[in-house]
Write an enzyme that holds these catalytic residues in place. Sequence first.
Site, PDB file in Angstrom:
ATOM      1  N   GLU A  36    -127.202  27.459 -83.627  1.00 33.74           N
ATOM      2  CA  GLU A  36    -127.737  27.899 -82.341  1.00 33.74           C
ATOM      3  C   GLU A  36    -128.209  29.331 -82.565  1.00 33.74           C
ATOM      4  OE1 GLU A  36    -128.893  29.475 -79.358  1.00 33.74           O
ATOM      5  OE2 GLU A  36    -126.792  29.983 -79.044  1.00 33.74           O
ATOM      6  N   CYS A  44    -129.286  35.058 -76.183  1.00 32.87           N
ATOM      7  CA  CYS A  44    -130.312  34.246 -76.850  1.00 32.87           C
ATOM      8  C   CYS A  44    -131.271  33.622 -75.847  1.00 32.87           C
ATOM      9  CB  CYS A  44    -129.658  33.173 -77.706  1.00 32.87           C
ATOM     10  SG  CYS A  44    -128.603  32.019 -76.789  1.00 32.87           S
TER      11      CYS A  44
END
Length: 491
Positions: A258, A292
């Site tokens: 991720e 993110c």
Amino acid sequence: MPATNHNSFLRETQWREQIFNGAWIRPLGGVNPVREPATGDALTSTGMADAADMASACLAAARAQPAWAALEPRAKAQIFRAAAGHAEANFDELATFVARETGGSLLKGSHEVREAIVLLHQAAGLLAQPHGLVLPSGAGRLSYARRVPHGVVGVISPFNFPLVLSLRSVAPALAAGNAVVLKPDPQTPVSGGFLIARLFEAAGLPKGLLQVLPGGVEAGEALCRDSHVGMIAFTGSTAAGRKVAEAAGRTLKKVALELGGKNSLIVLEDADLELAASNAAWGAWLHQGQICMATGRILAHSSIAAELTRLLVQKAKALRVGNAARGEAEIGPLINERQRQRVVDIVEASVAAGARLEAGGPGDGLFYLPTVLSGVRPGMAAFEQEIFGPVACVVAFDDDDEAVQLANQTEYGLSAAVISPSVGRAMAIGERLKCGLLHINDQTVADECSNPFGGRGDSGNGGSVGGPADWDEYTQWQWVTVKDAPPRYPF
């Protein structure tokens, strides 16, 4: 100010210069001093693992795992519920420490602890779900597929939301029958590691199943290469993710990545601009943009771009910058000087290329003011790069096709959002966006723990963690057939 006291749940005397293997031990790798980003003061000190420490941890985890996998599901589930109970009982203390160590606000620290409690209860619930399927087969043969653990799962977690981004892998991996070796970022070793160790230690997790080793590149590489580890779950930058995948690939481990994002929020001309500005500001500046999923581009229809920019400037100037963990501000510090300088460099390069600095810029120390850049276009650093700082980049577009083209003009593919009262039109745009997470009439930062979470391209390797994806990530299928007696074959 000392980080903890002897009567608290997070007792610094336990982890000072230590790592965790079910007990607190001194590592070979040395000492890891931890400073509070908002003040620069010493917060705590932990052990720092090296490659030899990591090898010992992986071996110990592999030895502990079979007995854990054989333990009946209700006994496992009770450990997760007990850990959640300890988090609830010590909520304020945990939230405050997370806020201080990460440079975040108390709101952010509280959010991480609340989500951690949810993750622990979800892990307990995972154990009550079916663990396999009965498959069609011929008469006289039972055919089924069952999920079996990888054995040892290595987890490498980042500094920005360390508690959530560690536990979202640690909890389901343990629930699936694995042992876990966790390497939290050494900048946030307590929030990302030792806090979790304390919860499971208090809950009665058998020794050896959870190893927590703050460490640098050497420790991370050792974890990725260790033959006792069957899977690596990594959350962090795209550049580091590539290195993790390469190292893990040498032993053919499963890898769940991720990674970063350059996420677009598209605001159509019929949007309520007050609401749109609120969404854009939250997505761009929450936790100083160190997320993110942060709104890296605000794509605004050319007819409303100037007004949306004006509203963002108002919000930027109204936000307080300072020690958010003490409730003195909404915007806290960046995690370190290297990251602050990166933000400075991207903004300066973009202004030199023609963008306009409408508000914000560098503050004192690690603080960077909430910033608005207008006139951002493709080719500028602020358009192309993940900033990981509190910078709202406004990009104008003329029609829906151009909005889609601009949003997709990136190697990343994590999150995207569209704001418009014309929901059908917004959804039609959303269906054309290359992303793993899509939000209609919201901003780009969202995660409810029960949802699959993952990106495309440079944002990840196509997998997802969370909710229904956890069984797929932290186990592998085994096909089993059973007959009363062996058949006679023609050979």
